[in-house]
Write a protein that holds these residues in place. Structure first.
Motif, mmCIF file in Angstrom:
data_model
loop_
_atom_site.group_PDB
_atom_site.id
_atom_site.type_symbol
_atom_site.label_atom_id
_atom_site.label_comp_id
_atom_site.label_asym_id
_atom_site.label_seq_id
_atom_site.Cartn_x
_atom_site.Cartn_y
_atom_site.Cartn_z
ATOM 1 N N ASP A 1 -38.090 -41.070 -63.039
ATOM 2 C CA ASP A 1 -38.286 -41.570 -64.286
ATOM 3 C C ASP A 1 -39.890 -41.853 -64.220
ATOM 4 O OD1 ASP A 1 -39.002 -43.328 -66.184
ATOM 5 O OD2 ASP A 1 -37.720 -44.870 -65.406
ATOM 6 N N PRO A 2 -40.482 -41.017 -65.096
ATOM 7 C CA PRO A 2 -42.133 -41.022 -65.158
ATOM 8 C C PRO A 2 -42.678 -42.240 -65.179
ATOM 9 C CG PRO A 2 -41.181 -39.345 -66.543
ATOM 10 C CD PRO A 2 -40.053 -40.312 -66.197
ATOM 11 N N SER A 3 -41.898 -43.233 -65.528
ATOM 12 C CA SER A 3 -42.589 -44.765 -65.991
ATOM 13 C C SER A 3 -42.896 -45.277 -64.517
ATOM 14 C CB SER A 3 -41.719 -45.316 -66.919
ATOM 15 O OG SER A 3 -40.476 -45.754 -66.278
ATOM 16 N N VAL A 4 -42.233 -45.017 -63.631
ATOM 17 C CA VAL A 4 -42.284 -45.663 -62.335
ATOM 18 C C VAL A 4 -43.291 -45.048 -61.456
ATOM 19 C CG1 VAL A 4 -40.316 -46.975 -62.592
ATOM 20 C CG2 VAL A 4 -40.109 -44.897 -61.368
ATOM 21 N N GLU A 5 -43.737 -43.950 -61.842
ATOM 22 C CA GLU A 5 -44.780 -43.143 -61.026
ATOM 23 C C GLU A 5 -44.353 -42.754 -59.622
ATOM 24 O OE1 GLU A 5 -48.273 -45.877 -61.765
ATOM 25 O OE2 GLU A 5 -48.365 -45.292 -63.902
ATOM 26 N N ASP B 1 -39.507 -43.681 -57.567
ATOM 27 C CA ASP B 1 -38.210 -43.423 -57.488
ATOM 28 C C ASP B 1 -37.947 -42.069 -56.614
ATOM 29 O OD1 ASP B 1 -39.061 -42.003 -59.434
ATOM 30 O OD2 ASP B 1 -37.329 -42.214 -60.809
#
Length: 128
Positions: free
Chosen positions: A94-98, A101
């Protein structure tokens, strides 16, 4: 790896694990300390093959790609002279958690002459 407490299965036991309804305590969740109590099939989906390592992972032989806050004792438990490992590493899903993950799946193989036998499966991931 915790050589005293990690679950170990024989070849014969592994053959039936996916259909086994026995819930086992695998470890505790990082952060909360709650027990991870699951059947093998549920544990496999959540903590072993929880991403598409075949299609999306970077692959390395005898080289670690992912490293978290947990101590990586792979080479102490499985010395390089007797074992090889293949690491499948995914930087993140997930790109939003940089990248918080990321996950790695390491398959450890015992060297047996010219052959190798799978003797260990190690999953590592980002933990808080």
């Amino acid at each position: 790896m915790d050589t005293k407490n990690d679950l170990v299965f024989s070849k014969d036991e592994v053959e039936g694990l996916m259909k086994d309804s026995t819930k086992r305590v695998w470890r505790t969740f990082a952060g909360s300390g709650d027990l991870i109590e699951l059947t093998f099939a549920d544990y496999y989906k959540r903590f072993i093959y929880d991403a598409d390592f075949i299609q999306t992972a970077e692959i390395a032989v005898n080289k670690g790609l992912g490293q978290g806050t947990m101590i990586n004792n792979l080479n102490e438990v499985y010395p390089k002279e007797k074992y090889d490992f293949v690491e499948y590493h995914i930087e993140g899903i997930d790109p939003s958690v940089e990248g918080m993950d990321w996950r790695s799946l390491r398959l450890v193989f015992e060297k047996i002459g010219e052959d190798h036998a799978l003797v260990g499966i190690i999953h590592d991931q980002w933990t808080p």
